[in-house]
Design a protein around this motif. Structure first.
Motif, PDB file in Angstrom:
ATOM      1  N   VAL A  67       0.833  -1.216   0.000  1.00  0.00           N
ATOM      2  CA  VAL A  67       0.000   0.000   0.000  1.00  0.00           C
ATOM      3  C   VAL A  67       0.864   1.262   0.000  1.00  0.00           C
ATOM      4  CG1 VAL A  67      -2.029  -1.052   1.099  1.00  0.00           C
ATOM      5  CG2 VAL A  67      -0.194  -0.072   2.528  1.00  0.00           C
ATOM      6  N   TRP A  68       2.163   1.096   0.103  1.00  0.00           N
ATOM      7  CA  TRP A  68       3.060   2.254   0.096  1.00  0.00           C
ATOM      8  C   TRP A  68       3.642   2.457  -1.308  1.00  0.00           C
ATOM      9  CZ3 TRP A  68       6.638   1.599   5.037  1.00  0.00           C
ATOM     10  CH2 TRP A  68       5.874   1.876   6.180  1.00  0.00           C
ATOM     11  N   PRO A  69       3.851   3.723  -1.695  1.00  0.00           N
ATOM     12  CA  PRO A  69       4.529   3.949  -2.969  1.00  0.00           C
ATOM     13  C   PRO A  69       5.972   3.444  -2.907  1.00  0.00           C
ATOM     14  CG  PRO A  69       4.174   6.020  -1.784  1.00  0.00           C
ATOM     15  CD  PRO A  69       3.474   4.960  -1.001  1.00  0.00           C
ATOM     16  N   LYS A  70       6.496   3.111  -4.056  1.00  0.00           N
ATOM     17  CA  LYS A  70       7.838   2.531  -4.104  1.00  0.00           C
ATOM     18  C   LYS A  70       8.880   3.450  -3.460  1.00  0.00           C
ATOM     19  CE  LYS A  70      10.711  -0.275  -6.910  1.00  0.00           C
ATOM     20  NZ  LYS A  70      11.329  -0.618  -8.097  1.00  0.00           N
ATOM     21  N   SER A  71       8.719   4.753  -3.656  1.00  0.00           N
ATOM     22  CA  SER A  71       9.716   5.690  -3.111  1.00  0.00           C
ATOM     23  C   SER A  71       9.743   5.607  -1.575  1.00  0.00           C
ATOM     24  CB  SER A  71       9.389   7.118  -3.551  1.00  0.00           C
ATOM     25  OG  SER A  71       8.057   7.442  -3.162  1.00  0.00           O
ATOM     26  N   LEU A  72       8.576   5.446  -0.961  1.00  0.00           N
ATOM     27  CA  LEU A  72       8.521   5.350   0.503  1.00  0.00           C
ATOM     28  C   LEU A  72       9.137   4.026   0.965  1.00  0.00           C
ATOM     29  CD1 LEU A  72       7.662   6.380   3.278  1.00  0.00           C
ATOM     30  CD2 LEU A  72       5.374   5.435   2.875  1.00  0.00           C
ATOM     31  N   ARG A  73       8.820   2.946   0.272  1.00  0.00           N
ATOM     32  CA  ARG A  73       9.382   1.643   0.647  1.00  0.00           C
ATOM     33  C   ARG A  73      10.908   1.690   0.617  1.00  0.00           C
ATOM     34  NH1 ARG A  73       6.744  -2.258  -3.450  1.00  0.00           N
ATOM     35  NH2 ARG A  73       5.318  -0.656  -4.175  1.00  0.00           N
ATOM     36  N   GLN A  74      11.441   2.308  -0.412  1.00  0.00           N
ATOM     37  CA  GLN A  74      12.909   2.384  -0.527  1.00  0.00           C
ATOM     38  C   GLN A  74      13.496   3.277   0.567  1.00  0.00           C
ATOM     39  OE1 GLN A  74      13.273   3.618  -4.614  1.00  0.00           O
ATOM     40  NE2 GLN A  74      13.503   1.508  -5.342  1.00  0.00           N
ATOM     41  N   ALA A  75      12.829   4.371   0.836  1.00  0.00           N
ATOM     42  CA  ALA A  75      13.340   5.284   1.861  1.00  0.00           C
ATOM     43  C   ALA A  75      13.317   4.613   3.240  1.00  0.00           C
ATOM     44  CB  ALA A  75      12.487   6.558   1.876  1.00  0.00           C
ATOM     45  N   MET A  76      12.272   3.828   3.525  1.00  0.00           N
ATOM     46  CA  MET A  76      12.130   3.226   4.853  1.00  0.00           C
ATOM     47  C   MET A  76      13.222   2.193   5.139  1.00  0.00           C
ATOM     48  SD  MET A  76       9.747   4.684   6.478  1.00  0.00           S
ATOM     49  CE  MET A  76       9.285   3.557   7.772  1.00  0.00           C
ATOM     50  N   ALA A  77      13.662   1.511   4.088  1.00  0.00           N
ATOM     51  CA  ALA A  77      14.712   0.504   4.297  1.00  0.00           C
ATOM     52  C   ALA A  77      15.970   1.157   4.870  1.00  0.00           C
ATOM     53  CB  ALA A  77      15.014  -0.193   2.981  1.00  0.00           C
ATOM     54  N   ALA A  78      16.217   2.395   4.499  1.00  0.00           N
ATOM     55  CA  ALA A  78      17.394   3.100   5.030  1.00  0.00           C
ATOM     56  C   ALA A  78      17.078   3.802   6.351  1.00  0.00           C
ATOM     57  CB  ALA A  78      17.866   4.121   4.001  1.00  0.00           C
ATOM     58  N   ARG A  79      15.822   4.288   6.496  1.00  0.00           N
ATOM     59  CA  ARG A  79      15.468   5.058   7.692  1.00  0.00           C
ATOM     60  C   ARG A  79      15.319   4.184   8.941  1.00  0.00           C
ATOM     61  NH1 ARG A  79      10.357   8.067   4.913  1.00  0.00           N
ATOM     62  NH2 ARG A  79      11.415   9.887   4.052  1.00  0.00           N
ATOM     63  N   ALA A  80      14.675   3.050   8.773  1.00  0.00           N
ATOM     64  CA  ALA A  80      14.321   2.257   9.957  1.00  0.00           C
ATOM     65  C   ALA A  80      14.430   0.762   9.666  1.00  0.00           C
ATOM     66  CB  ALA A  80      12.888   2.600  10.393  1.00  0.00           C
ATOM     67  N   PRO A  81      15.647   0.270   9.442  1.00  0.00           N
ATOM     68  CA  PRO A  81      15.788  -1.167   9.157  1.00  0.00           C
ATOM     69  C   PRO A  81      15.353  -2.011  10.354  1.00  0.00           C
ATOM     70  CG  PRO A  81      17.936  -0.143   9.497  1.00  0.00           C
ATOM     71  CD  PRO A  81      16.934   0.969   9.494  1.00  0.00           C
ATOM     72  N   PHE A  82      14.819  -3.174  10.081  1.00  0.00           N
ATOM     73  CA  PHE A  82      14.449  -4.086  11.179  1.00  0.00           C
ATOM     74  C   PHE A  82      14.759  -5.509  10.755  1.00  0.00           C
ATOM     75  CE2 PHE A  82      10.742  -4.121   8.484  1.00  0.00           C
ATOM     76  CZ  PHE A  82      10.232  -5.413   8.567  1.00  0.00           C
ATOM     77  N   GLN A  83      14.961  -6.355  11.754  1.00  0.00           N
ATOM     78  CA  GLN A  83      15.261  -7.753  11.486  1.00  0.00           C
ATOM     79  C   GLN A  83      14.432  -8.614  12.417  1.00  0.00           C
ATOM     80  OE1 GLN A  83      19.604  -8.021  11.673  1.00  0.00           O
ATOM     81  NE2 GLN A  83      19.428  -9.968  10.568  1.00  0.00           N
ATOM     82  N   ARG A  84      13.716  -9.559  11.874  1.00  0.00           N
ATOM     83  CA  ARG A  84      12.907 -10.458  12.705  1.00  0.00           C
ATOM     84  C   ARG A  84      13.767 -11.603  13.218  1.00  0.00           C
ATOM     85  NH1 ARG A  84       7.767  -9.121  12.657  1.00  0.00           N
ATOM     86  NH2 ARG A  84       6.817  -8.090  10.876  1.00  0.00           N
ATOM     87  N   GLY A  85      13.202 -12.318  14.218  1.00  0.00           N
ATOM     88  CA  GLY A  85      13.855 -13.541  14.665  1.00  0.00           C
ATOM     89  C   GLY A  85      13.609 -14.631  13.623  1.00  0.00           C
TER      90      GLY A  85
END
Ligand code: SF4
Length: 369
Positions: A67-85
């Motif tokens: 539901v997010w535009p591609k530009s936001l998805r790409q920006a979020m990967a750099a802004r707030a990375p997360f890793q699951r168990g």
């Protein structure tokens, strides 16, 4: 006083809350995510979407948030990375119990157990890597605390169980904080988890369907009571007197029964929920008829329920199970004092459902496929 129990007493309420919630999206409340979105110039409702996609949809990376535009998805990967168990190992018993060993990005592992019941499935989650309480009968107590789990890591365990249930046509209805660790020795993260798990944008669990089990950290019981959440508080009692309880549970030195039982009563009165007292029956140690009477007399006046637990042997501990007829006799003696008392049905013995056992044995295991 033994140093570790002294530190439990001093640190229990303040805990060692970190700033992880600010950095780790998995430990963040929807309004915190919304504030971060606003800080990046996005509308605040994107924060609610973020929370929903992390938990309801269980996405592994931002690219899956369609539901997010591609530009936001790409920006979020750099802004707030997360890793699951990840699930490092899994076992399933014939009775349907599933046990997972989850591994976090730093390599630490904890156990999570799925318990199917006709009246609603439950998941038993861990709250710490290891445990400092040192209960003499506990497999987890053999591994000292390495670190606390974050609220996000606790919620991850719920997600793994939730998704397993969905894949198998089942429904997860209850959460027990009864795995590895003392939840109230990690109060700050557990308190945050209790807020996260209740949020309707995520799992929306009712507090009435959550049981928090504690060895008896009195100040944190009072903090929990102050919140007024109507969850079930289960106190591991296991002895009717201080001498025996201190022998079985060293934390009793810091919080003896004269402090613990009034705290239990305060919790019951504040929340309107009766307290559960857990009592594992150990042959020749705490299962005598007079101990049943002493227990009932001590609990009189506290809105409570006693849950007798047939002992699940741990190879490293010398205790033996109480024979079934003696368990029933103990139950009848407690009930004779007007105290509600049941015998817990043991599940998962075939896969060593006592906490801490899979973790220790998996040290040499291969990762699950
Ligand atoms: S019973 Fe609970 S509090 Fe006691 S050592 Fe085991 S995990 Fe820790």
């Amino acid at each position: 006083m033994d140093e570790r129990h002294g530190s439990a007493r001093r640190g229990a309420v303040k805990g060692d809350r970190t700033n992880l919630a600010e950095r780790d999206p998995l430990s963040s409340l929807p309004e915190e995510l919304a504030a971060r979105m606003v800080g990046w110039g996005e509308p605040s409702w994107r924060g609610r979407q973020w929370f929903e996609w992390l938990w309801r949809h269980g996405v592994d990376d931002y690219d899956a948030i369609t539901v997010w535009p591609k530009s936001l998805r790409q920006a979020m990967a750099a802004r707030a990375p997360f890793q699951r168990g990840r699930v490092f190992a899994a076992q399933m018993a014939r009775d349907g119990t599933v046990k997972w060993l989850l591994e976090w990005p730093d390599g630490e592992r904890v156990e999570t157990v799925y318990l199917p019941h006709p009246w609603g499935d439950a998941v038993c989650i861990s709250t710490q890597v290891g445990c400092n309480m040192g209960c003499r009968f506990c497999a987890s107590g053999l591994v000292r605390r390495v670190r606390n789990l974050t609220a996000g890591e606790m919620l991850e365990q719920v997600r793994v169980a939730w998704e397993w249930a969905a894949r198998h046509g089942r429904r997860l209805g209850r959460i027990d904080l009864m795995g590895i660790g003392e939840p109230l020795d990690n109060w700050a993260e557990v308190e945050r988890w209790l807020e996260l798990v209740h949020r309707p944008e995520g799992f929306g669990f009712s507090y009435r369907h959550i049981t928090l089990s504690t060895a008896g950290v009195v100040p944190a019981i009072d903090r929990l009571a102050e919140r007024g959440w109507p969850l079930t508080l289960a106190i591991s009692l296991h002895a009717p007197d201080d001498a025996l309880r201190t022998r079985l549970m060293p934390l009793n030195r810091a919080y003896p029964l004269a402090e613990l039982l009034p705290a239990a009563a305060r919790f019951a009165h504040r929340t309107g929920r009766r307290v559960t007292f857990e009592y594992a029956l150990l042959a020749g140690v705490n299962d005598a008829p007079e101990q049943a009477v002493a227990l009932a007399q001590r609990l009189r006046g506290i809105p409570c329920h006693v849950n007798l637990i047939p002992w699940n042997p741990v190879p490293e501990h010398p205790f033996r199970p109480t024979p079934p007829e003696r368990v029933r006799a103990f139950q009848e003696r407690v009930q004779a004092y007007g105290i509600s008392c049941t015998i817990r049905k043991e599940m998962g013995q075939a896969i060593e459902a006592a906490c801490g056992q899979l973790r220790r044995r998996a040290k040499e295991a291969q990762p699950s496929p």
